[in-house]
Enzyme design. Structure first.
Site, mmCIF file in Angstrom:
data_model
loop_
_atom_site.group_PDB
_atom_site.id
_atom_site.type_symbol
_atom_site.label_atom_id
_atom_site.label_comp_id
_atom_site.label_asym_id
_atom_site.label_seq_id
_atom_site.Cartn_x
_atom_site.Cartn_y
_atom_site.Cartn_z
ATOM 1 N N ASP A 114 -44.696 68.465 1.949
ATOM 2 C CA ASP A 114 -45.122 69.129 3.177
ATOM 3 C C ASP A 114 -44.901 68.173 4.335
ATOM 4 O O ASP A 114 -44.731 66.964 4.120
ATOM 5 C CB ASP A 114 -46.603 69.528 3.106
ATOM 6 N N ASP A 140 -38.938 66.857 5.664
ATOM 7 C CA ASP A 140 -38.423 67.993 6.442
ATOM 8 C C ASP A 140 -37.341 68.650 5.597
ATOM 9 O O ASP A 140 -36.263 68.073 5.402
ATOM 10 C CB ASP A 140 -37.859 67.478 7.767
ATOM 11 N N ASN A 160 -41.693 77.132 -1.397
ATOM 12 C CA ASN A 160 -42.676 77.939 -0.691
ATOM 13 C C ASN A 160 -42.736 77.662 0.807
ATOM 14 O O ASN A 160 -43.221 78.495 1.572
ATOM 15 C CB ASN A 160 -44.058 77.673 -1.320
ATOM 16 N N TYR A 172 -37.659 86.696 11.451
ATOM 17 C CA TYR A 172 -38.424 86.433 10.232
ATOM 18 C C TYR A 172 -37.983 87.369 9.114
ATOM 19 O O TYR A 172 -37.784 86.946 7.968
ATOM 20 C CB TYR A 172 -39.913 86.615 10.522
ATOM 21 N N LYS A 188 -36.307 86.354 5.423
ATOM 22 C CA LYS A 188 -36.874 86.712 4.124
ATOM 23 C C LYS A 188 -35.907 87.572 3.309
ATOM 24 O O LYS A 188 -35.897 87.484 2.071
ATOM 25 C CB LYS A 188 -38.217 87.425 4.324
ATOM 26 N N THR A 217 -54.772 83.166 3.952
ATOM 27 C CA THR A 217 -54.362 81.772 4.117
ATOM 28 C C THR A 217 -54.807 81.311 5.500
ATOM 29 O O THR A 217 -55.195 82.124 6.344
ATOM 30 C CB THR A 217 -52.834 81.618 4.006
#
Length: 250
Positions: A38, A64, A91, A157, A161, A192
């Site tokens: 991360d 990154d 993810n 977006y 996806k 989340t």
């Protein structure tokens, strides 16, 4: 206790919080050594500490995923620490503010596509390169309900996806005879930190849009990822498993 992933090594990107955190913890609880990746250092290190405090094996790497040199280094560090790489959950991703397509900027496009599409492509490239050497492996990529549908204001977006599903399906065919299975999950609205910042009225819209009438939990995605990675899904590759409370069935 019978830990069905004991001795395995799993890599999770976007592992500091949300779905990635829940999945990293689930891998560890089932006996896998986990590499958490991360850009959020404090949260990533805290999740790693939590796993170790519960008796699990975990390593945090700040990186990154839009930079190939850093992605290559992730895999190299994983191998140096644990000697193999059995599973990967790609993810890490970002969303976008809602704008009509003609109002969206090139900078926004590059940012969203760079992380969501290019980042997953780079991760798969280097994960697969090692898995080919060991003759086996399983990869799960994170898509979305917007990988199979569209919605107003979210063109970039949505495109990112959809791209993940294309990458998943094509790569699954590339490596089906090489012992490497590649699948994707398609979460609906999940509870989340990112969703928690959403306006309460919007949250009610999310709930109403899902036939089960609720927001999903990160642990429900984690359970699906572990199943897809494990030998329990040994005949599953090139598919997307929708975990969306029935949203995509409408």
């Amino acid at each position: 206790m019978d830990l069905y992933l004991a001795g395995k090594v799993a890599l999770v990107t976007g592992a500091a919080r949300g779905i990635g955190k829940a999945t990293a913890q689930a891998f560890a609880r089932e006996g896998a050594s986990v590499i958490l990746v991360d850009q959020r250092v404090s949260e990533g290190e805290e999740t790693t500490r939590q796993i170790r405090d519960e008796g699990g094996q975990a390593l945090f790497i700040q990186a990154d995923i839009t930079r190939e040199s850093e992605v290559r280094a992730i895999v190299e560090k994983a191998l140096a620490a644990y000697g193999s790489l059995d599973y990967a959950f790609n993810n890490a991703g970002v969303t976008q503010p809602a704008y009509l397509l003609a109002e969206q900027t090139e900078e926004l496009y590059d940012h969203v596509m760079g992380i969501n599409a290019k980042g997953i492509w780079l991760c798969m490239k280097h994960e697969i390169s090692h898995m080919l050497k060991q003759g086996k492996g399983a990869i799960v990529n994170v898509s979305s309900t917007l990988g199979v549908a569209g919605t107003a204001g979210m063109a970039i977006y949505t495109a990112s996806k959809h791209a993940i599903l294309g990458l998943t399906r094509a790569a699954a065919l590339d490596y089906a005879r090489s012992g490497i299975r590649i699948n994707a999950v398609g979460p609906g609205a999940i509870e989340t930190p990112m969703v928690a910042d959403t306006d309460p009225m919007k949250m009610e819209e999310f709930r109403a849009a899902h036939p089960l009438g609720r927001i999903g939990q990160a642990e429900e995605i984690a359970n699906a990822v572990l199943w897809l990675c494990s030998d329990r899904a040994s005949n599953v590759t090139g598919t997307i498993l929708m975990i969306d409370g029935g949203f995509s069935a409408q």
